[in-house]
Write a protein that holds these residues in place. Structure first.
Motif, PDB file in Angstrom:
ATOM      1  N   UNK A  14       0.829  -1.201   0.000  1.00  0.00           N
ATOM      2  CA  UNK A  14       0.000   0.000   0.000  1.00  0.00           C
ATOM      3  C   UNK A  14       0.867   1.257   0.000  1.00  0.00           C
ATOM      4  N   UNK A  15       1.960   1.220   0.746  1.00  0.00           N
ATOM      5  CA  UNK A  15       2.863   2.378   0.792  1.00  0.00           C
ATOM      6  C   UNK A  15       3.506   2.605  -0.574  1.00  0.00           C
ATOM      7  N   UNK A  16       3.942   1.511  -1.215  1.00  0.00           N
ATOM      8  CA  UNK A  16       4.538   1.628  -2.552  1.00  0.00           C
ATOM      9  C   UNK A  16       3.531   2.214  -3.537  1.00  0.00           C
ATOM     10  N   UNK A  17       2.269   1.734  -3.481  1.00  0.00           N
ATOM     11  CA  UNK A  17       1.235   2.258  -4.375  1.00  0.00           C
ATOM     12  C   UNK A  17       0.981   3.738  -4.109  1.00  0.00           C
ATOM     13  N   UNK A  18       0.958   4.129  -2.844  1.00  0.00           N
ATOM     14  CA  UNK A  18       0.751   5.537  -2.507  1.00  0.00           C
ATOM     15  C   UNK A  18       1.892   6.396  -3.018  1.00  0.00           C
ATOM     16  N   UNK A  19       3.124   5.922  -2.814  1.00  0.00           N
ATOM     17  CA  UNK A  19       4.287   6.714  -3.218  1.00  0.00           C
ATOM     18  C   UNK A  19       4.448   6.783  -4.735  1.00  0.00           C
ATOM     19  N   UNK A  20       3.758   5.921  -5.469  1.00  0.00           N
ATOM     20  CA  UNK A  20       3.821   6.023  -6.926  1.00  0.00           C
ATOM     21  C   UNK A  20       3.129   7.281  -7.430  1.00  0.00           C
ATOM     22  N   UNK A  21       2.306   7.907  -6.578  1.00  0.00           N
ATOM     23  CA  UNK A  21       1.648   9.170  -6.933  1.00  0.00           C
ATOM     24  C   UNK A  21       2.303  10.363  -6.234  1.00  0.00           C
ATOM     25  N   UNK A  22       3.469  10.141  -5.646  1.00  0.00           N
ATOM     26  CA  UNK A  22       4.126  11.185  -4.862  1.00  0.00           C
ATOM     27  C   UNK A  22       4.946  12.110  -5.760  1.00  0.00           C
ATOM     28  N   UNK A  23       4.757  13.387  -5.601  1.00  0.00           N
ATOM     29  CA  UNK A  23       5.556  14.378  -6.319  1.00  0.00           C
ATOM     30  C   UNK A  23       6.750  14.733  -5.436  1.00  0.00           C
ATOM     31  N   UNK A  24       7.786  13.909  -5.536  1.00  0.00           N
ATOM     32  CA  UNK A  24       8.947  14.064  -4.660  1.00  0.00           C
ATOM     33  C   UNK A  24      10.115  14.718  -5.380  1.00  0.00           C
ATOM     34  N   UNK A  25       9.841  15.475  -6.427  1.00  0.00           N
ATOM     35  CA  UNK A  25      10.921  16.083  -7.196  1.00  0.00           C
ATOM     36  C   UNK A  25      11.674  17.145  -6.397  1.00  0.00           C
ATOM     37  N   UNK A  26      11.042  17.661  -5.373  1.00  0.00           N
ATOM     38  CA  UNK A  26      11.684  18.708  -4.584  1.00  0.00           C
ATOM     39  C   UNK A  26      12.323  18.189  -3.307  1.00  0.00           C
ATOM     40  N   UNK A  27      12.321  16.875  -3.096  1.00  0.00           N
ATOM     41  CA  UNK A  27      12.830  16.335  -1.837  1.00  0.00           C
ATOM     42  C   UNK A  27      13.498  15.002  -2.070  1.00  0.00           C
ATOM     43  N   UNK A  28      14.548  14.718  -1.306  1.00  0.00           N
ATOM     44  CA  UNK A  28      15.205  13.419  -1.356  1.00  0.00           C
ATOM     45  C   UNK A  28      14.605  12.453  -0.340  1.00  0.00           C
TER      46      UNK A  28
END
Length: 274
Positions: free
Chosen positions: A29-43
């Motif tokens: 579930x966490x992997x599926x959620x993070x697939x929609x994460x806009x993490x371009x501004x954070x490591x």
């Protein structure tokens, strides 16, 4: 209290089972959620920055990721096919026949399962170098290594299915004038097929997921787990979660589809019998 106790006794096991399943699927579930994460501004990969469809619309944006995925799928399918055929034949031989060296063969087949992967990987590397393939490590050496350790898991899975097979069904088919070939394809194989399918799915997942043995035998070839490991040094792209989610959905769909088909066949046999 008596009514409450009966209700608890009736629903306790299913409740515990659902809780265990939920706990097991939390990483998915966490992997599926993070697939929609806009993490371009954070490591910080597991801090949700914002919702975006870009990861799903551009899954091949990280250079080399889709190529590594193609390599992993190709090796996984080839290793699954070869190991399933060899492992199934070996399982039939071990269950249905008595021959000299049978116990030794059992031991040899179980050794890859008990051997630490780092020992197996280094041993295979030494073998390939000694055989003169030290400068040709790549797709084929990875494939040979994956077939080797997948065979053991296939044998164990198919063997357990064969061990629970009622031999009276085959005898009944022969009593009805079916020869050995007809008995195998119409009785034995359909009954063993769920075990073979489970072994194939297990072999593919083991091959696709392997990193340690692959790292020793890959040379310049990059598989998907190796790509993820290399990308982790700079920050894993969110598209990796997209691929992980897709693989999970495909596996889930295969399991559900197989279960639906088996139930339909069972209902069809019941209707035919009635």
């Amino acid at each position: 209290m008596t009514r409450l106790g009966r209700w608890v006794g009736k629903h306790l096991m299913i409740t515990l089972g659902l809780l265990v399943l939920l706990y097991m699927y939390i990483p998915n579930f966490i992997v599926a959620l993070m697939s929609f994460n806009d993490a371009s501004q954070s490591r910080n990969l597991y801090q949700f920055q914002g919702f975006t469809w870009d990861n799903w619309l551009n899954p091949c944006d990280p250079l080399g990721m889709c190529e590594s995925l193609r390599v992993s799928i190709s090796i996984g399918l080839a290793a699954t096919l070869v190991s399933t055929i060899i492992g199934t034949l070996a399982a039939f031989a071990l269950v249905r026949h008595r021959f000299e060296g049978r116990s030794t063969m059992n031991l040899v087949l179980f050794l890859p399962m008990a051997t630490p992967e780092i020992v197996m990987g280094s041993s295979l590397l030494a073998l390939f170098v000694a055989a003169g393939f030290g400068g040709q490590l790549g797709f084929w050496t990875i494939l040979i290594a994956h077939i080797m350790f997948c065979i053991s898991f296939v044998v164990v899975t198919v063997r357990s299915r064969l061990g629970g097979l009622d031999s009276n069904l085959e005898k009944a088919a022969m009593d009805l004038y079916a020869d050995e070939w007809q008995t195998f394809w119409r009785i034995t194989f359909p009954l063993v097929f769920p075990g073979i399918l489970a072994a194939a799915l297990l072999a593919f997942s083991l091959s696709f997921d392997d990193f340690i043995i692959t790292n020793f035998t890959s040379g310049q070839t990059v598989t998907f787990p190796m790509f993820v490991w290399g990308a982790a040094q700079r920050g894993v792209p969110m598209q990796v979660n997209v691929i992980g989610t897709l693989m999970f959905l495909v596996a889930l769909g295969a399991v559900i589809g197989g279960e639906v088909m088996s139930r339909r066949r069972a209902r069809g046999r019941v209707r035919a019998a009635s």
